[in-house]
Design a protein around this motif. Sequence first.
Motif, mmCIF file in Angstrom:
data_model
loop_
_atom_site.group_PDB
_atom_site.id
_atom_site.type_symbol
_atom_site.label_atom_id
_atom_site.label_comp_id
_atom_site.label_asym_id
_atom_site.label_seq_id
_atom_site.Cartn_x
_atom_site.Cartn_y
_atom_site.Cartn_z
ATOM 1 N N ALA A 113 70.113 -41.048 30.754
ATOM 2 C CA ALA A 113 69.116 -41.140 31.829
ATOM 3 C C ALA A 113 68.012 -40.105 31.623
ATOM 4 N N ALA A 117 64.197 -41.228 30.710
ATOM 5 C CA ALA A 117 63.086 -40.861 31.592
ATOM 6 C C ALA A 117 62.014 -40.103 30.825
ATOM 7 N N MET A 129 64.863 -44.136 32.962
ATOM 8 C CA MET A 129 66.091 -43.470 33.388
ATOM 9 C C MET A 129 67.222 -44.484 33.528
#
Length: 188
Positions: A113, A117, A129
């Motif tokens: 994640a 991101a 993410m």
Amino acid sequence: MTSAFHSWAARGRVFAVRAAIPLAAILGLTACVTPPPRTIAVAAPPPQKVFVYPKNGQSPEQTDRDRYECHVWAVQQTGVDPSRADANPYERVIVQPANPPGSGTAAGAIGGAILGAILAGPRDAGAGMILGGATGAIVGSTADASAQQQAQMTQRQINQSAAAGRARAESYTRALGACLQGRGYSVS
């Protein structure tokens, strides 16, 4: 002043991305590493005792001598010597993965994640993410499954070895009992 602030903010974002990418990569890769399983020794039950009762009025000295001679004969017949210090056919062990189940999945999801991101940029950080987290969770769960499989394989090998040790110990007990019964003792 505004352009200087934007320039400074852009440099800060570039620095944050450059610093966060290695961190996220390390977190993602730790989900892939499978440490060796832990082996935990469990308290073993004591070996089975053999009780010998003279049926023909043998003296305690004769009983001790017969027990020793039958012990030597049983060791020769079976190759098992329970009087040795290193002999413990009753040892039991439990093998567990070094990390708790699911820890690789969690580490992979978090690392993925973060990396997703960062790579997606500020406009698509949410989608990055989610995609990175899902990918990291898949990689981490694969590592978890591999760790479980390795621990189960090690446990099977230990169980087979322990079963062979118990069978050998039982053959010694049977040989000892047969010898003593042949010499006029009741064995239980």
